[in-house]
Write an enzyme that holds these catalytic residues in place. Structure first.
Site, PDB file in Angstrom:
ATOM      1  N   GLU A 195       0.869  -1.187   0.000  1.00 25.58           N
ATOM      2  CA  GLU A 195       0.000   0.000   0.000  1.00 25.58           C
ATOM      3  C   GLU A 195       0.904   1.234   0.000  1.00 25.58           C
ATOM      4  O   GLU A 195       1.085   1.892   1.017  1.00 25.58           O
ATOM      5  CB  GLU A 195      -0.872  -0.066   1.271  1.00 25.58           C
ATOM      6  CG  GLU A 195      -2.126   0.752   1.241  1.00 25.58           C
ATOM      7  CD  GLU A 195      -2.959   0.498   2.480  1.00 25.58           C
ATOM      8  OE1 GLU A 195      -4.058  -0.054   2.347  1.00 25.58           O
ATOM      9  OE2 GLU A 195      -2.527   0.844   3.594  1.00 25.58           O
TER      10      GLU A 195
ATOM     11  N   CYS B 172      -4.436   0.448  -1.774  1.00 25.30           N
ATOM     12  CA  CYS B 172      -5.160  -0.764  -1.379  1.00 25.30           C
ATOM     13  C   CYS B 172      -6.420  -0.430  -0.587  1.00 25.30           C
ATOM     14  O   CYS B 172      -7.504  -0.414  -1.125  1.00 25.30           O
ATOM     15  CB  CYS B 172      -4.260  -1.716  -0.586  1.00 25.30           C
ATOM     16  SG  CYS B 172      -5.051  -3.303  -0.242  1.00 25.30           S
TER      17      CYS B 172
ATOM     18  N   CYS C 138      -6.669 -10.205 -21.930  1.00 22.08           N
ATOM     19  CA  CYS C 138      -7.436 -11.341 -21.414  1.00 22.08           C
ATOM     20  C   CYS C 138      -8.912 -11.186 -21.783  1.00 22.08           C
ATOM     21  O   CYS C 138      -9.347 -10.145 -22.273  1.00 22.08           O
ATOM     22  CB  CYS C 138      -7.278 -11.465 -19.894  1.00 22.08           C
ATOM     23  SG  CYS C 138      -8.158 -10.188 -18.946  1.00 22.08           S
TER      24      CYS C 138
END
Length: 362
Positions: A65, A163, A97
């Site tokens: 973080e 985070c 993806c």
């Protein structure tokens, strides 16, 4: 290729106290960036790594973080330059993806990380926490993990966006879709839960109900925008939430604990066709049982929020702008500044619920 010797905090084995040891960090290769870490929050996820609750790929280089300054860039890097102030992201969408191709990069299934390994002095490879490893004076990441933001921001505050703040605030705004006039309950008022409270306020929620078993955390929630608080050891949380919403329940219930008991509270505390968001991380052994007729009859949505369903390149600069405008109190999440050799003590304070965030300052 040059190698940089620095100090870093590792978890060598499950449950053992962390250690401050020499770390070897290679110069960046193609597509990589070397970042000099300025500040890194002590997050519950780091403790989960130490306890072996994420995986068993010890030794771990802890810390994720974080904010810092780009030191060097590898070949082909164009998104940052040496000297840029960046927040490190543990999601860097690959762009190829199936989720990225469908226009949902926040669910990327192949998030990018540095290809080279950081190692111990004897050459043993380290597993960096969430692909970052920032309890370290220098860390090596994929260039797309380094998100450039306004350097006017405090590194201590900015790093938290990487985070906990993003997870909680995004759970409210991105996953839960909180909007003007909504009613919201947040169950669990640690760092992530209080970020969800702050996010609900930013989104214009009218009623924001914070639930916890610790009065100190409920006081923090008031500061971040809760209109009502409930200590669930003293009163029935679901019944009280319904009383506060004309008997209906809330539009969005956010569970920020990761526990079957609190998830069930969130499930029953929402209005018909309301939304439950699970952002707390449960233990892999946990299970929940709900009457299927209730799942059907109440309608609405049961969602999980991964990293606040964020797109770091979009969301990090926006949150820094809100912080600099005085609309998002990131400084309020910083409970204490600590040195790199105090991480184990910070874990202890976290376990006792004494802090929202301890922040390592390099």
């Amino acid at each position: 290729m040059a190698v940089n010797e620095v100090r870093g905090v590792i978890s060598r084995s499950q449950g053992a106290p962390v250690e401050l040891v020499p770390i070897l960090v290679p110069d960046p290769g193609e597509g990589e960036t070397l970042v000099r870490v300025q500040a890194c929050g002590v997050c519950h996820t780091d403790l989960h790594y130490r306890e072996g609750a994420i995986n068993d790929e010890f030794p771990f280089l802890l810390g994720h973080e974080a904010a810092g300054i780009v030191e060097k860039i590898g070949a082909g890097v164009t998104n940052v330059q040496p000297g840029d102030f960046v927040i490190l992201a543990w999601r860097a969408p690959c762009g190829t993806c199936r989720s990225c191709r469908r226009g949902r990069p926040w669910y990327c299934f192949a998030s990018r990380n540095a290809q080279q390994k950081m190692t111990l002095a004897d050459g043993s490879p380290l597993s960096p926490a969430l692909g970052i490893g920032a309890f370290c004076e220098l860390t090596l990441v994929d260039a797309l993990q380094a998100v450039k933001v306004d350097p006017a921001a405090s590194p201590l505050a900015a790093g938290l966006i990487g985070c906990g703040i993003m997870a909680g605030l995004g759970a409210a705004i991105n996953t839960g879709g909180v909007s003007r006039g909504d009613s919201v309950a947040v169950i669990g008022c640690g760092g992530v839960g209080n970020a969800a409270v702050a996010g609900a306020r930013l989104a214009g929620a009218n009623t924001i109900i914070a639930v916890d078993i610790d009065d100190r955390k409920l006081e923090w929630a008031r500061k971040f925008g809760a209109t009502h608080t409930i200590n669930s050891t003293q009163t029935d949380a679901v019944a009280t939430i319904r009383e506060l919403t004309d008997g209906n329940g809330v539009d969005v219930a956010i569970e920020a604990v990761g526990n079957p008991v609190t998830y069930e509270q969130a499930f029953y505390a929402r209005d018909h066709a309301g939304t439950v968001v699970l952002v707390g991380v449960p233990d892999p052994t946990m299970k929940i049982e709900l009457p299927l007729i209730e799942v059907f009859g109440r309608g609405g949505s049961l969602k999980s929020s991964w990293y606040g369903d964020c797109l770091p390149t979009r969301d990090f600069p926006m949150l820094i702008d809100l912080y600099l405008q005085g609309r998002l109190d990131l400084d309020g999440f910083v409970s204490e500044r600590i040195t790199i050799n105090e991480v184990e003590t910070a874990f202890e304070r976290m376990g006792r619920g004494e802090v929202l965030r301890s922040v390592v300052v390099m």
